[in-house]
Structures are given as structure tokens and as C-alpha cells.
Design a protein around this motif. Sequence first.
Motif, PDB file in Angstrom:
ATOM      1  N   ILE A   1     -68.641   0.299  63.408  1.00 54.56           N
ATOM      2  CA  ILE A   1     -67.993  -0.420  64.505  1.00 54.56           C
ATOM      3  C   ILE A   1     -66.575   0.098  64.778  1.00 54.56           C
ATOM      4  CG2 ILE A   1     -67.087  -2.675  65.216  1.00 54.56           C
ATOM      5  CD1 ILE A   1     -69.598  -3.931  64.005  1.00 54.56           C
ATOM      6  N   PRO A   2     -65.750   0.341  63.752  1.00 56.23           N
ATOM      7  CA  PRO A   2     -64.434   0.934  64.034  1.00 56.23           C
ATOM      8  C   PRO A   2     -64.529   2.291  64.730  1.00 56.23           C
ATOM      9  CG  PRO A   2     -64.433  -0.035  61.847  1.00 56.23           C
ATOM     10  CD  PRO A   2     -65.850  -0.089  62.335  1.00 56.23           C
ATOM     11  N   ARG A   3     -65.519   3.111  64.345  1.00 56.37           N
ATOM     12  CA  ARG A   3     -65.683   4.407  65.011  1.00 56.37           C
ATOM     13  C   ARG A   3     -66.070   4.204  66.470  1.00 56.37           C
ATOM     14  NH1 ARG A   3     -69.809   9.414  63.298  1.00 56.37           N
ATOM     15  NH2 ARG A   3     -69.359  10.685  65.142  1.00 56.37           N
ATOM     16  N   LEU A   4     -66.964   3.260  66.733  1.00 47.73           N
ATOM     17  CA  LEU A   4     -67.363   2.949  68.108  1.00 47.73           C
ATOM     18  C   LEU A   4     -66.174   2.456  68.917  1.00 47.73           C
ATOM     19  CD1 LEU A   4     -69.541   2.514  70.294  1.00 47.73           C
ATOM     20  CD2 LEU A   4     -69.975   0.269  69.268  1.00 47.73           C
ATOM     21  N   ASN A   5     -65.373   1.599  68.336  1.00 45.92           N
ATOM     22  CA  ASN A   5     -64.219   1.059  69.062  1.00 45.92           C
ATOM     23  C   ASN A   5     -63.173   2.126  69.356  1.00 45.92           C
ATOM     24  OD1 ASN A   5     -65.303  -1.510  69.208  1.00 45.92           O
ATOM     25  ND2 ASN A   5     -64.305  -2.234  67.334  1.00 45.92           N
ATOM     26  N   ARG A   6     -62.990   3.075  68.435  1.00 44.50           N
ATOM     27  CA  ARG A   6     -62.055   4.175  68.695  1.00 44.50           C
ATOM     28  C   ARG A   6     -62.541   5.008  69.881  1.00 44.50           C
ATOM     29  NH1 ARG A   6     -62.039   4.423  62.998  1.00 44.50           N
ATOM     30  NH2 ARG A   6     -63.478   6.208  62.979  1.00 44.50           N
ATOM     31  N   PHE A   7     -63.863   5.241  69.925  1.00 44.31           N
ATOM     32  CA  PHE A   7     -64.441   5.971  71.047  1.00 44.31           C
ATOM     33  C   PHE A   7     -64.222   5.219  72.362  1.00 44.31           C
ATOM     34  CE2 PHE A   7     -68.221   5.538  73.756  1.00 44.31           C
ATOM     35  CZ  PHE A   7     -68.093   6.721  74.485  1.00 44.31           C
ATOM     36  N   LYS A   8     -64.485   3.918  72.363  1.00 42.56           N
ATOM     37  CA  LYS A   8     -64.344   3.119  73.583  1.00 42.56           C
ATOM     38  C   LYS A   8     -62.904   3.152  74.109  1.00 42.56           C
ATOM     39  CE  LYS A   8     -68.089  -0.216  72.804  1.00 42.56           C
ATOM     40  NZ  LYS A   8     -68.407  -1.655  72.587  1.00 42.56           N
ATOM     41  N   ALA A   9     -61.949   3.106  73.204  1.00 39.55           N
ATOM     42  CA  ALA A   9     -60.547   3.144  73.606  1.00 39.55           C
ATOM     43  C   ALA A   9     -60.172   4.491  74.218  1.00 39.55           C
ATOM     44  CB  ALA A   9     -59.653   2.852  72.401  1.00 39.55           C
ATOM     45  N   LYS A  10     -60.872   5.527  73.796  1.00 36.98           N
ATOM     46  CA  LYS A  10     -60.578   6.884  74.255  1.00 36.98           C
ATOM     47  C   LYS A  10     -61.292   7.225  75.562  1.00 36.98           C
ATOM     48  CE  LYS A  10     -60.025  11.428  72.076  1.00 36.98           C
ATOM     49  NZ  LYS A  10     -60.302  12.207  70.844  1.00 36.98           N
ATOM     50  N   PHE A  11     -62.456   6.593  75.795  1.00 35.41           N
ATOM     51  CA  PHE A  11     -63.268   6.903  76.976  1.00 35.41           C
ATOM     52  C   PHE A  11     -63.621   5.637  77.773  1.00 35.41           C
ATOM     53  CE2 PHE A  11     -64.024  10.398  74.051  1.00 35.41           C
ATOM     54  CZ  PHE A  11     -64.116  11.524  74.862  1.00 35.41           C
ATOM     55  N   PRO A  12     -62.644   4.843  78.188  1.00 36.73           N
ATOM     56  CA  PRO A  12     -62.956   3.569  78.854  1.00 36.73           C
ATOM     57  C   PRO A  12     -63.655   3.726  80.199  1.00 36.73           C
ATOM     58  CG  PRO A  12     -60.617   4.056  79.037  1.00 36.73           C
ATOM     59  CD  PRO A  12     -61.181   5.065  78.091  1.00 36.73           C
ATOM     60  N   ASP A  13     -63.420   4.841  80.874  1.00 42.17           N
ATOM     61  CA  ASP A  13     -63.928   5.006  82.242  1.00 42.17           C
ATOM     62  C   ASP A  13     -65.415   5.331  82.324  1.00 42.17           C
ATOM     63  OD1 ASP A  13     -61.364   4.538  83.125  1.00 42.17           O
ATOM     64  OD2 ASP A  13     -60.853   6.670  83.276  1.00 42.17           O
ATOM     65  N   ILE A  14     -66.062   5.663  81.198  1.00 40.31           N
ATOM     66  CA  ILE A  14     -67.477   6.048  81.267  1.00 40.31           C
ATOM     67  C   ILE A  14     -68.383   5.029  80.588  1.00 40.31           C
ATOM     68  CG2 ILE A  14     -66.914   8.513  81.377  1.00 40.31           C
ATOM     69  CD1 ILE A  14     -67.785   8.719  78.431  1.00 40.31           C
ATOM     70  N   LEU A  15     -67.822   3.883  80.208  1.00 40.54           N
ATOM     71  CA  LEU A  15     -68.595   2.880  79.476  1.00 40.54           C
ATOM     72  C   LEU A  15     -69.449   2.031  80.423  1.00 40.54           C
ATOM     73  CD1 LEU A  15     -65.904   1.540  76.989  1.00 40.54           C
ATOM     74  CD2 LEU A  15     -67.669   3.265  76.542  1.00 40.54           C
ATOM     75  N   LYS A  16     -70.589   1.583  79.906  1.00 39.13           N
ATOM     76  CA  LYS A  16     -71.383   0.592  80.618  1.00 39.13           C
ATOM     77  C   LYS A  16     -70.570  -0.700  80.731  1.00 39.13           C
ATOM     78  CE  LYS A  16     -75.823   2.370  78.977  1.00 39.13           C
ATOM     79  NZ  LYS A  16     -76.931   2.204  78.002  1.00 39.13           N
ATOM     80  N   GLU A  17     -70.876  -1.488  81.752  1.00 33.65           N
ATOM     81  CA  GLU A  17     -70.107  -2.703  81.992  1.00 33.65           C
ATOM     82  C   GLU A  17     -70.121  -3.635  80.792  1.00 33.65           C
ATOM     83  OE1 GLU A  17     -70.144  -5.807  85.552  1.00 33.65           O
ATOM     84  OE2 GLU A  17     -70.292  -3.712  86.195  1.00 33.65           O
ATOM     85  N   ASP A  18     -71.270  -3.759  80.133  1.00 33.19           N
ATOM     86  CA  ASP A  18     -71.366  -4.692  79.012  1.00 33.19           C
ATOM     87  C   ASP A  18     -70.883  -4.091  77.691  1.00 33.19           C
ATOM     88  OD1 ASP A  18     -73.368  -2.881  78.522  1.00 33.19           O
ATOM     89  OD2 ASP A  18     -74.992  -4.352  78.416  1.00 33.19           O
ATOM     90  N   ALA A  19     -70.363  -2.858  77.749  1.00 26.71           N
ATOM     91  CA  ALA A  19     -69.881  -2.196  76.534  1.00 26.71           C
ATOM     92  C   ALA A  19     -68.364  -2.293  76.393  1.00 26.71           C
ATOM     93  CB  ALA A  19     -70.287  -0.722  76.529  1.00 26.71           C
ATOM     94  N   HIS A  20     -67.691  -2.823  77.395  1.00 23.85           N
ATOM     95  CA  HIS A  20     -66.219  -2.928  77.338  1.00 23.85           C
ATOM     96  C   HIS A  20     -65.795  -3.995  76.321  1.00 23.85           C
ATOM     97  CE1 HIS A  20     -64.969  -0.233  80.608  1.00 23.85           C
ATOM     98  NE2 HIS A  20     -66.128  -0.557  81.167  1.00 23.85           N
TER      99      HIS A  20
END
Length: 220
Positions: free
Chosen positions: A201-220
Motif C-alpha cells: 500500500i505505501p508503494r501504491l500511494n507513492r505511485f499515486k502521488a507521483k502520477f495523479p493525472d492518469i489515475l482512475k476516478e475511484d483510485a484517487h
Amino acid sequence: MKILLINLISLVILACGDQTKKNTVTKPEIANAEPIEVPAQNGLHKAYFASGCFWCVEAIYESIEGVEEAVSGYSGGHTKNPTYESSNTGKTGHAEAVEVIYDPEVVSFRTLVEVYFGSQDPTQVNGQGPDRGSQYRSIIFYQNAEQKKIIEDVKTAVAKNYDKPIAAEILPFQKFWKAEDYHQDYEKNNPNNPYIQKVSIPRLNRFKAKFPDILKEDAH
């Protein structure tokens, strides 16, 4: 010394699987083979990546807009029908990998490659985070000359940000072996697992913080 010992034990406990340290080198016949191109189905393409525990990598790619599904499995080795147990010995040459099924009209192969390099420590050799061994090594697979060039271009750009060399192998895709059913959607199905809580989960969250513009709506 006591604190150091506790930390070492914690890393072992929080590992994705068996920590057998085998530095299996990809066999030349695999590295030099002609790539196999996977045909598109219903407008969806497939891409293949290995960067540590497939539980982590699957969750990362499934959070991207345009990715229909990510499947955990094994690739890059020299044996047929690899299993979780056999790949963890490091003797099969296979790495834990994911098959990413995506819509190229929504997300490009280049973006998936940028996610690959941006969602891990690309300089770590034979592992990712606490997961060590050739079965956790980083490999990015190409299916044709165009994909190979994209991978090499992105790798060159990424390398400028690091003092150490980029560890990922670039290999021609040959075959993907789907992992056992219990590995599929592991992070989603086992949210309270200590490894998922402390590593995935921490690895996923680091990715999300780095690539916010390409995430699915429910992944934010």
C-alpha cells in the motif's frame, strides 16, 4: 545491535515470498530471441512488466485509467509451467511479472513504461524493497522494435535522475504464465496482510502521488 536485528527480522517477515537469494542470469537464448507479439483482442492490447512482488505491481497498473486488468504471473525464464514455489527457488529464471491489459486509445504504451520506471527504485538489482532474489528482478518486455525503442528512450531519460545505473533488463517477450488464483487481486482481497499494509500500500500511494493525472476516478 538489537534494533538492527529487529529491523532485519521485520524485513524478512514483510517479504512477498521466499527470500532465497539466487542471482540467476537470463539465458542468452531468451535475451537474444525474436520477440513474440501478442495480438490485440476487442481493441485491447497487452504489455508485460516485472518489478518486484507482483501483488504490488498489479495494484499499481490496475489504478490507471485505460487499464482493463492486470494479471499476476511469471515470465523471463527458461522452464515451462512455473509455479510460485518453483520460481521462488530462483532456478527457473522467471520473475514475478504482470500482464497489463489496456486500451491504447486511453493510455499509451509509453505511459505504461513511464509508470514502470516511476513506480519502483529502478536502480535496485535483483529485487525491490524487502523482496530480494532474481525472481524479483526488474524486467521490461518488448514485443516489437517500436516498443523496444520506446523503452530504451524512457530508460535513457530516467537514468539522468540517478547516480547508479538502471537495473531493469530489457527482454524480448516470449511467454507469460498466469500465477495461481490466490495471487490475483491479492492486495484488494487481503488488505490486512502485514506485507500489504507495510510494503504494498505505501508503494501504491507513492505511485499515486507521483502520477495523479492518469489515475482512475475511484483510485484517487
